[in-house]
Design a protein around this motif. Sequence first.
Motif, PDB file in Angstrom:
ATOM      1  N   TYR A  23      71.149  43.456  64.199  1.00 35.09           N
ATOM      2  CA  TYR A  23      70.174  42.409  64.494  1.00 35.09           C
ATOM      3  C   TYR A  23      70.181  42.155  65.988  1.00 35.09           C
ATOM      4  O   TYR A  23      71.232  42.015  66.610  1.00 35.09           O
ATOM      5  N   THR A  24      68.982  42.103  66.574  1.00 38.56           N
ATOM      6  CA  THR A  24      68.867  42.101  68.028  1.00 38.56           C
ATOM      7  C   THR A  24      68.438  40.772  68.627  1.00 38.56           C
ATOM      8  O   THR A  24      68.708  40.523  69.796  1.00 38.56           O
ATOM      9  N   SER A  25      67.765  39.915  67.867  1.00 34.39           N
ATOM     10  CA  SER A  25      67.224  38.700  68.455  1.00 34.39           C
ATOM     11  C   SER A  25      67.000  37.647  67.376  1.00 34.39           C
ATOM     12  O   SER A  25      66.844  37.963  66.195  1.00 34.39           O
ATOM     13  N   LEU A  26      66.950  36.393  67.815  1.00 34.76           N
ATOM     14  CA  LEU A  26      66.716  35.245  66.943  1.00 34.76           C
ATOM     15  C   LEU A  26      65.782  34.275  67.656  1.00 34.76           C
ATOM     16  O   LEU A  26      65.848  34.132  68.876  1.00 34.76           O
ATOM     17  N   CYS A  27      64.946  33.593  66.896  1.00 31.92           N
ATOM     18  CA  CYS A  27      64.213  32.458  67.466  1.00 31.92           C
ATOM     19  C   CYS A  27      63.933  31.463  66.349  1.00 31.92           C
ATOM     20  O   CYS A  27      63.839  31.835  65.182  1.00 31.92           O
ATOM     21  N   GLU A  28      63.841  30.193  66.720  1.00 26.52           N
ATOM     22  CA  GLU A  28      63.493  29.163  65.752  1.00 26.52           C
ATOM     23  C   GLU A  28      61.986  28.965  65.792  1.00 26.52           C
ATOM     24  O   GLU A  28      61.398  28.777  66.862  1.00 26.52           O
ATOM     25  N   LEU A  29      61.367  29.026  64.632  1.00 30.49           N
ATOM     26  CA  LEU A  29      59.929  28.828  64.525  1.00 30.49           C
ATOM     27  C   LEU A  29      59.623  27.337  64.396  1.00 30.49           C
ATOM     28  O   LEU A  29      60.503  26.551  64.039  1.00 30.49           O
ATOM     29  N   PRO A  30      58.399  26.927  64.688  1.00 32.49           N
ATOM     30  CA  PRO A  30      58.059  25.501  64.562  1.00 32.49           C
ATOM     31  C   PRO A  30      58.350  24.936  63.173  1.00 32.49           C
ATOM     32  O   PRO A  30      58.638  23.754  63.034  1.00 32.49           O
ATOM     33  N   SER A  31      58.323  25.779  62.147  1.00 32.51           N
ATOM     34  CA  SER A  31      58.622  25.332  60.779  1.00 32.51           C
ATOM     35  C   SER A  31      60.100  24.990  60.591  1.00 32.51           C
ATOM     36  O   SER A  31      60.482  24.397  59.594  1.00 32.51           O
ATOM     37  N   GLY A  32      60.944  25.394  61.546  1.00 33.81           N
ATOM     38  CA  GLY A  32      62.390  25.196  61.420  1.00 33.81           C
ATOM     39  C   GLY A  32      63.094  26.429  60.889  1.00 33.81           C
ATOM     40  O   GLY A  32      64.312  26.527  60.949  1.00 33.81           O
ATOM     41  N   ASP A  33      62.321  27.399  60.350  1.00 31.35           N
ATOM     42  CA  ASP A  33      62.911  28.662  59.902  1.00 31.35           C
ATOM     43  C   ASP A  33      63.375  29.457  61.114  1.00 31.35           C
ATOM     44  O   ASP A  33      62.875  29.284  62.231  1.00 31.35           O
ATOM     45  N   ILE A  34      64.318  30.350  60.870  1.00 30.82           N
ATOM     46  CA  ILE A  34      64.818  31.233  61.916  1.00 30.82           C
ATOM     47  C   ILE A  34      64.200  32.610  61.703  1.00 30.82           C
ATOM     48  O   ILE A  34      64.243  33.149  60.598  1.00 30.82           O
ATOM     49  N   CYS A  35      63.623  33.157  62.746  1.00 34.05           N
ATOM     50  CA  CYS A  35      63.094  34.517  62.712  1.00 34.05           C
ATOM     51  C   CYS A  35      64.148  35.416  63.338  1.00 34.05           C
ATOM     52  O   CYS A  35      64.624  35.152  64.441  1.00 34.05           O
ATOM     53  N   VAL A  36      64.556  36.456  62.613  1.00 29.17           N
ATOM     54  CA  VAL A  36      65.594  37.359  63.098  1.00 29.17           C
ATOM     55  C   VAL A  36      65.046  38.780  63.085  1.00 29.17           C
ATOM     56  O   VAL A  36      64.339  39.181  62.165  1.00 29.17           O
ATOM     57  N   ALA A  37      65.346  39.531  64.151  1.00 32.43           N
ATOM     58  CA  ALA A  37      64.862  40.905  64.284  1.00 32.43           C
ATOM     59  C   ALA A  37      65.952  41.883  63.877  1.00 32.43           C
ATOM     60  O   ALA A  37      67.045  41.881  64.433  1.00 32.43           O
ATOM     61  N   ASN A  38      65.638  42.718  62.885  1.00 32.43           N
ATOM     62  CA  ASN A  38      66.500  43.837  62.512  1.00 32.43           C
ATOM     63  C   ASN A  38      65.933  45.056  63.213  1.00 32.43           C
ATOM     64  O   ASN A  38      64.737  45.352  63.090  1.00 32.43           O
ATOM     65  N   TYR A  39      66.772  45.777  63.944  1.00 25.36           N
ATOM     66  CA  TYR A  39      66.303  46.856  64.813  1.00 25.36           C
ATOM     67  C   TYR A  39      65.524  47.932  64.062  1.00 25.36           C
ATOM     68  O   TYR A  39      64.561  48.474  64.583  1.00 25.36           O
ATOM     69  N   MET A  40      65.889  48.226  62.836  1.00 29.71           N
ATOM     70  CA  MET A  40      65.239  49.307  62.087  1.00 29.71           C
ATOM     71  C   MET A  40      64.177  48.835  61.095  1.00 29.71           C
ATOM     72  O   MET A  40      63.283  49.597  60.755  1.00 29.71           O
ATOM     73  N   TYR A  41      64.249  47.593  60.634  1.00 28.69           N
ATOM     74  CA  TYR A  41      63.416  47.192  59.509  1.00 28.69           C
ATOM     75  C   TYR A  41      62.432  46.073  59.787  1.00 28.69           C
ATOM     76  O   TYR A  41      61.695  45.681  58.898  1.00 28.69           O
ATOM     77  N   GLY A  42      62.413  45.504  60.964  1.00 24.36           N
ATOM     78  CA  GLY A  42      61.418  44.489  61.284  1.00 24.36           C
ATOM     79  C   GLY A  42      61.971  43.084  61.383  1.00 24.36           C
ATOM     80  O   GLY A  42      63.168  42.873  61.596  1.00 24.36           O
ATOM     81  N   LEU A  43      61.071  42.127  61.249  1.00 23.61           N
ATOM     82  CA  LEU A  43      61.415  40.711  61.390  1.00 23.61           C
ATOM     83  C   LEU A  43      61.570  40.071  60.016  1.00 23.61           C
ATOM     84  O   LEU A  43      60.775  40.328  59.112  1.00 23.61           O
ATOM     85  N   PHE A  44      62.579  39.222  59.905  1.00 21.78           N
ATOM     86  CA  PHE A  44      62.865  38.548  58.644  1.00 21.78           C
ATOM     87  C   PHE A  44      63.013  37.052  58.883  1.00 21.78           C
ATOM     88  O   PHE A  44      63.356  36.625  59.982  1.00 21.78           O
ATOM     89  N   LEU A  45      62.746  36.274  57.830  1.00 21.99           N
ATOM     90  CA  LEU A  45      62.900  34.823  57.906  1.00 21.99           C
ATOM     91  C   LEU A  45      64.209  34.393  57.276  1.00 21.99           C
ATOM     92  O   LEU A  45      64.604  34.906  56.228  1.00 21.99           O
ATOM     93  N   ILE A  46      64.848  33.451  57.916  1.00 22.47           N
ATOM     94  CA  ILE A  46      66.009  32.775  57.350  1.00 22.47           C
ATOM     95  C   ILE A  46      65.582  31.334  57.105  1.00 22.47           C
ATOM     96  O   ILE A  46      65.256  30.619  58.047  1.00 22.47           O
TER      97      ILE A  46
END
Length: 173
Positions: A69-92
Amino acid sequence: MYTPPGQERYKWFRHIDGNSQSLINDRVNAVLRDSEGYIWFATDKGVCCYSPETHQWQELTSNLPCKLYTSLCELPSGDICVANYMYGLFLIRKDKMEIGDKFADAISANVVFPKDETFVWIGTDYGLYLLNGKTQEWKRIKLPVSSQPFIVHSIRMNMENFILVQEGRGYWL
């Protein structure tokens, strides 16, 4: 948590084999302190979250073969967006504390950064993109560097909504 002798002013986080109350991996690619005070770590072996209030760690698991996992950001909804290098973006979703639904296909994503309530900047090995989080529509942003794709390493935004993009040949505003 580890505090080296003479370094009592600092909190050191590190991985300890067999200890679930430690950092999931010592190779940390991104750190995020969210709006609730939790500290998130994107590592080469997965994502974990530390609560400064309770001093507890939580590992977030996924069944993806690639745990980078390469990066994280908090979305306005409060969810965390996390980047998996091979598979894309996922929500936490913080209430479930698990890596959930795929948010977007963003292969080789190095950095994710929220632009506003709707859009997310994504820097990849192939350039800079703007993703509409509501419609999942992508837009490639062309910078005046060349016709060749460039690797985006970092994205920052100032108060006037200008973004600073770092790539291998320099910075662009």
